[in-house]
Design a protein around this motif. Structure first.
Motif: not given
Lengths: 130, 416
Positions: B171-172, B174-176, B178, B324, B326-327, B416
């Motif tokens: 997302h943008d 960044y790796v999510l 979890h 999430d 919303d994603l 990050p």
């Protein structure tokens, strides 16, 4: 002997004063807000769910991170650091022994700059046994 | 000038993308890596009394020469650098023989596995600054780079490589973490399946280094070939590596993914294809080409192992399900396929079909897969090349000065 600083001073001098953090806050691990940039309406419940997130991030994963009613997407959590993002804004939260330090950044501040500033303050406070 | 800004125009940054099958290296700004160095390295150990002298044979040309006592090792494990000594030797080789320039002049961008351990990140940072004295360094997760290479900063990256296939939501930029889902079903898994199949059909895999002469035989007949004279006594590991290379060629040319779930009658109607091995043995293959790859999409086809593993489309939908709510729309509308194993014939078509049926009804589904072979095999490298040459990136590097002041933990703050 370190100079006497109030919690508000920590925010205005060490966080927002650097120009690398747009809004800052320091809260206890129970969520109680010790100091915050004027006008940023953080609630104790919001800060508490952040504090819990360092050890158990399932709440943040499901609902996201909320600050002053704004929802940020949860990006990652370690034992010391939480990250969240919303468009060109983001938050970086660092944990010390007794408190959490919250930094909000917005374009053109880079995430790395906010991260370095927030974590530097966290390291300093940990060094003072806070 | 602040400590972090580097003239992107003057001195070229280098981009390194280490993986299990190879280390991709090259100059930022180019559209593909100039060097693709296998991660398999030949090592000989000679003990002279008290001292053990190790010699390393890096890169295809040196590696493929049969040598007595030469073992084959791979310095990567689970997508992360494991054997640092061997890795250093490969980096030395890259700088000396490939890039041919002093390391102190070039900022370096490294890709890393999405689940890279903190200790390893810091160790790499330390190695690069201390030994190679680079002016600047940055570390980016390979999934993020693969997304950039496809022109996106948000999406679900499905990276199918040698050791495993993983679905990584980004997302943008960044790796999510979890929501990452990993499956051990990758190129090497298919290689083993193909190897087992060939063994069961009684095909003797003779690596090309042993063959000096072969004769044309009829389909299915025993091969007639002459063994080379004066072959040195090679180690089992090296011999097996050369045998695997033969099977790898078979895997890459012959294996095909079925467009729809495997059905025996339908597949039998597809014409068979001939394949000739280095020994001269040749045969026609039909069914098996599709059956072997079916286990990627439907793990119940895997012999021996329980089907608790996830098939390709399952891996994607599970990963998105962990995000999430919303994603999710932005993830379903941007499923990015990358990795060498995804170049398997029919892989993308089958994945498209499987995923389209698995997408929730209210969501738009779109699969993004670069058509060229280089773009998918080198997706992460290309993303790194793009990122390192962006003007806006130049202030994000960790400079040598910052490293000297704050130490290796800067890598956790800035990357990050």
């Amino acid at each position: 002997r370190y100079p006497e600083m109030s919690w508000d001073d920590y925010i205005s001098k060490q966080l927002t004063g650097t120009g690398l953090v747009q809004k800052g806050a320091i809260a206890g691990l129970d969520g109680s807000v010790w100091a915050v940039t004027p006008g940023w309406a953080l609630t104790q419940a919001e800060c508490q769910s952040l504090a819990v997130g360092f050890t158990n991030n399932s709440g943040l994963v499901e609902k996201g991170m909320h600050l002053a009613g704004e929802k940020f997407f949860f990006l990652s959590a370690t034992e010391d650091v939480l990250r969240g993002k919303k468009g060109n804004k983001g938050i970086h939260v660092a944990k010390t022994n007794t408190a959490i330090i919250i930094g909000l950044y917005e374009d053109p501040i880079q995430p790395g700059q906010c991260a370095t500033t927030v974590e530097a303050l966290a390291d300093y406070l940990k060094g003072c046994n806070f | 000038m602040s400590g972090g800004v580097y003239g992107g125009d003057e001195v070229g940054a280098l981009v390194f993308d280490p993986g299990y099958s190879s280390l991709r290296a090259g100059y930022a700004g180019e559209d593909s890596p100039k060097f693709d160095i296998p991660s398999w390295v030949g090592v000989t150990e000679n003990s002279n009394g008290n001292e053990t002298e190790k010699k390393y044979f890096v890169d295809t040309v040196a590696l493929h020469v049969p040598r007595k006592g030469c073992e084959v090792v791979n310095y990567m494990k689970e997508g992360m650098i494991e054997d640092w000594d061997t890795f250093e030797k490969v980096l030395d080789y890259a700088y000396e023989k490939c890039i041919k320039s002093d390391s102190q002049y070039h900022p370096v961008l490294f890709s890393e596995a999405t689940w890279n351990a903190r200790g390893k990140r810091e160790r790499l940072c330390e190695l690069i600054f201390e030994k190679y004295q680079v002016p600047a360094f940055f570390l980016v997760k390979s999934a993020v780079l693969a997304a950039f290479a496809n022109g996106r900063s948000t999406g679900l990256v499905l990276d199918s490589g040698a050791t495993h296939t993983s679905a990584i939501p980004v997302h943008d930029g960044y790796v999510l973490q979890h929501a990452i889902v990993k499956s051990p079903l990758g190129g090497d898994f298919l290689l083993n399946q193909a190897n087992n199949f060939l063994k069961e059909s009684g095909v003797d895999i003779i690596p090309s280094y042993m063959i000096t002469d072969k004769q044309i035989v009829k389909e299915g007949d025993r091969p007639k070939w002459t063994k080379k004279n004066n072959l040195p006594e090679v180690t089992t590991s090296w011999h097996n590596y050369m045998k695997r290379e033969v099977v790898r060629d078979f895997q890459q040319t012959m294996l095909h993914c079925s467009e729809s779930p495997y059905e025996e009658e339908m597949v039998t109607s597809i014409p068979t294809e001939p394949y000739e091995f280095p020994s001269g043995y040749n045969s026609e293959y039909g069914l098996e080409r599709y059956k072997i790859t079916e286990s990627l999409f439907d793990p119940s086809y895997i012999k021996g192992v329980g089907s608790t593993m996830l098939g390709m489309s399952h891996v994607v939908s599970t990963s998105i399900g962990l995000c999430d709510i919303d994603l999710r729309p932005s993830l379903y509308s941007g499923v990015i396929v990358t990795g060498g194993n995804s170049l398997l014939n029919g892989f993308v078509d089958r994945l498209n079909r499987d995923l389209a049926s698995r997408t929730p009804p209210n969501m738009r589904f779109k699969l993004i897969a670069a058509t060229g072979t280089t773009e998918r095999r080198f997706g992460s490298w290309i993303g790194g090349s793009i990122l390192a040459s962006l003007g806006s990136f130049q202030q994000m590097w960790i400079s040598k000065q910052e490293y000297d002041e704050s130490g290796k933990s800067q890598v956790d703050r800035k990357c990050p």
